[in-house]
Design an enzyme around this catalytic site. Sequence first.
Site, PDB file in Angstrom:
ATOM      1  N   TYR A  23       0.814  -1.219   0.000  1.00  0.00           N
ATOM      2  CA  TYR A  23       0.000   0.000   0.000  1.00  0.00           C
ATOM      3  C   TYR A  23       0.852   1.275   0.000  1.00  0.00           C
ATOM      4  O   TYR A  23       0.748   2.104   0.901  1.00  0.00           O
ATOM      5  CB  TYR A  23      -0.943   0.006   1.218  1.00  0.00           C
ATOM      6  CG  TYR A  23      -2.020  -1.042   1.110  1.00  0.00           C
ATOM      7  CD1 TYR A  23      -3.203  -0.768   0.429  1.00  0.00           C
ATOM      8  CD2 TYR A  23      -1.844  -2.305   1.660  1.00  0.00           C
ATOM      9  CE1 TYR A  23      -4.175  -1.742   0.298  1.00  0.00           C
ATOM     10  CE2 TYR A  23      -2.822  -3.278   1.535  1.00  0.00           C
ATOM     11  CZ  TYR A  23      -3.987  -2.990   0.855  1.00  0.00           C
ATOM     12  OH  TYR A  23      -4.948  -3.944   0.728  1.00  0.00           O
ATOM     13  N   TYR A 151     -11.880  -7.683   7.197  1.00  0.00           N
ATOM     14  CA  TYR A 151     -10.749  -7.701   6.261  1.00  0.00           C
ATOM     15  C   TYR A 151     -10.405  -9.154   5.984  1.00  0.00           C
ATOM     16  O   TYR A 151     -10.151  -9.929   6.915  1.00  0.00           O
ATOM     17  CB  TYR A 151      -9.512  -6.976   6.830  1.00  0.00           C
ATOM     18  CG  TYR A 151      -8.342  -7.115   5.888  1.00  0.00           C
ATOM     19  CD1 TYR A 151      -8.259  -6.305   4.743  1.00  0.00           C
ATOM     20  CD2 TYR A 151      -7.365  -8.084   6.085  1.00  0.00           C
ATOM     21  CE1 TYR A 151      -7.220  -6.471   3.835  1.00  0.00           C
ATOM     22  CE2 TYR A 151      -6.318  -8.241   5.178  1.00  0.00           C
ATOM     23  CZ  TYR A 151      -6.261  -7.438   4.060  1.00  0.00           C
ATOM     24  OH  TYR A 151      -5.236  -7.610   3.152  1.00  0.00           O
ATOM     25  N   ASP A 252     -12.767 -16.848   9.263  1.00  0.00           N
ATOM     26  CA  ASP A 252     -11.438 -16.389   8.845  1.00  0.00           C
ATOM     27  C   ASP A 252     -10.607 -16.167  10.109  1.00  0.00           C
ATOM     28  O   ASP A 252     -10.700 -15.124  10.751  1.00  0.00           O
ATOM     29  CB  ASP A 252     -11.576 -15.102   8.021  1.00  0.00           C
ATOM     30  CG  ASP A 252     -10.210 -14.523   7.629  1.00  0.00           C
ATOM     31  OD1 ASP A 252      -9.182 -15.049   8.099  1.00  0.00           O
ATOM     32  OD2 ASP A 252     -10.193 -13.543   6.861  1.00  0.00           O
ATOM     33  N   LYS A 281      -1.097 -16.536   8.571  1.00  0.00           N
ATOM     34  CA  LYS A 281      -0.216 -15.711   9.409  1.00  0.00           C
ATOM     35  C   LYS A 281       0.702 -16.494  10.364  1.00  0.00           C
ATOM     36  O   LYS A 281       1.828 -16.773  10.002  1.00  0.00           O
ATOM     37  CB  LYS A 281      -1.043 -14.658  10.143  1.00  0.00           C
ATOM     38  CG  LYS A 281      -1.555 -13.599   9.166  1.00  0.00           C
ATOM     39  CD  LYS A 281      -1.801 -12.263   9.827  1.00  0.00           C
ATOM     40  CE  LYS A 281      -1.904 -11.144   8.820  1.00  0.00           C
ATOM     41  NZ  LYS A 281      -3.215 -10.974   8.188  1.00  0.00           N
TER      42      LYS A 281
HETATM   43  C1  PLP Z   1      -3.798 -11.003   6.854  1.00  0.00           C
HETATM   44  C2  PLP Z   1      -5.196 -11.475   6.717  1.00  0.00           C
HETATM   45  C3  PLP Z   1      -5.667 -12.012   5.509  1.00  0.00           C
HETATM   46  C4  PLP Z   1      -4.826 -12.076   4.260  1.00  0.00           C
HETATM   47  O1  PLP Z   1      -3.712 -12.882   4.407  1.00  0.00           O
HETATM   48  P1  PLP Z   1      -2.452 -12.677   3.405  1.00  0.00           P
HETATM   49  O2  PLP Z   1      -1.494 -13.747   3.830  1.00  0.00           O
HETATM   50  O3  PLP Z   1      -1.952 -11.295   3.636  1.00  0.00           O
HETATM   51  O4  PLP Z   1      -2.961 -12.882   2.022  1.00  0.00           O
HETATM   52  C5  PLP Z   1      -6.980 -12.452   5.488  1.00  0.00           C
HETATM   53  N1  PLP Z   1      -7.772 -12.394   6.571  1.00  0.00           N
HETATM   54  C6  PLP Z   1      -7.346 -11.893   7.750  1.00  0.00           C
HETATM   55  C7  PLP Z   1      -8.261 -11.884   8.915  1.00  0.00           C
HETATM   56  C8  PLP Z   1      -6.047 -11.412   7.857  1.00  0.00           C
HETATM   57  O5  PLP Z   1      -5.639 -10.891   9.027  1.00  0.00           O
END
Ligand code: PLP
Length: 430
Positions: A23, A151, A252, A281
């Site tokens: 970004y 997100y 997620d 992550k």
């Molecule tokens: C970081 C994140 C993503 C995206 O993961 P990337 O490895 O950056 O593609 C998706 N959902 C959540 C909740 C995240 O924190």
Amino acid sequence: MQPTFNFSAEDLAFDKYNVWHPYTSLTNPLPTYPVIATSGVKLKLADGRELIDGMSSWWTAIHGYNVPEINQAVRDQMEKMSHVMFGGITHRSAIDLCKKLVEIAPEGLEKVFLADSGSVSIEVAMKMAVQYRHAKGQPKRNKFMTIRGGYHGDTSGAMSVCDPHRGMHCLFSDFLPQHFFTARPQRRFEEGCPDEDFAELEQFFKVNANKCTAFILEPIMQGAGGMWLYSPDYLSKIRDLCDDYDLLLIADEIATAFGRTGKLFACEHAGISPDILCVGKALTGGYLTQAATLTTQHVAKTICSGEAGVFMHGPTYMGNPLACAAANKNLELLLNSNWQGRVAGIERQLKQELPPLADAHSVRDVRVLGAIGVLEMKKTVNVPDAQKFFVENGVWIRPFRNLIYMMPPYVIKENELGKLTKAIANYLHH
Ligand SMILES: *Cc1c(COP(=O)(O)O)cnc(C)c1O
């Protein structure tokens, strides 16, 4: 730490004008700080300064950096095999990782798809939900329901379920598929939800569920969409409504999985299991890019009984052995450690040291859960200024929008965490 080496002015100019950072602008570039080595909870800058890391490199490095055991595991794997295609071939590290994930994940999640990044694991989850519905003879139910403030990543499918206002929707709205959004949960983590809270949510399901295949959300903590911590009752209610309206629930947990909120998975705060779970992550402890999408026997079986007969996804680097080896060692270290005690210790200290900062007139709200500490400011933070201030105070904290937050490695010591909160206190009063 490793020996130092220098960056020429030319190197740094090249970085500024030729290398995209996340970004960023290449015509109006912001400062970047050259890091030459990492160890424990510290980043070492090219000029020799050492910073205590409050970010765990975007929430990945839960055991800190340069972890001897993970280094060795990756080295050992490299001696045997760095990569091999996953189509038609399997290997020890992938089997071990998938077994471990099935063992520790919320109940019922027993089928594992290894994806190359968090965003890809979301694409995979969404495609699973679409193929599931197709196989059930309901191909028109191909939309998603979600909450605002979410997100889920930067790829197209993931972007389409990110917060529609503050996310990337405006810019990409003609390109992205349109889904259904409702308000983000209002009650805080510590609060319960009385029944009357749910009238609007029930209506939202009643009106839209028949066009949708799944509800997707981040359990308990909305991360990059606003670092919002919400009531477990809300999550339980979403599970119930998904059952009532025959929707799949996609959790997620890319940011929350592996202990960050004080439970191994944030879903455990509500005692629920999703139909599809995404993790990423912290999966490899910040070593290599790797994520996973888990689902149930029912979803997998339905997908495979459909027209295609297979699940239609398969990245080139799927199941990369080095990444799997790092993940296996990372999870072994986590599960054999007293991570609950450490995360609880971090939570206790943050709950002591952050709330007094709310007295500063620039602070709107303070939130703490597990190894997560958030200050919501009244105004947007000037990130380059704040970052410079923090570096001068010997810490690495990278705010975004109006949020100054910490997600430190679980191995951080009390005095190191104290330096992080002190640096934030100094920033508020500088
Ligand atoms: C970081 C994140 C993503 C995206 O993961 P990337 O490895 O950056 O593609 C998706 N959902 C959540 C909740 C995240 O924190």
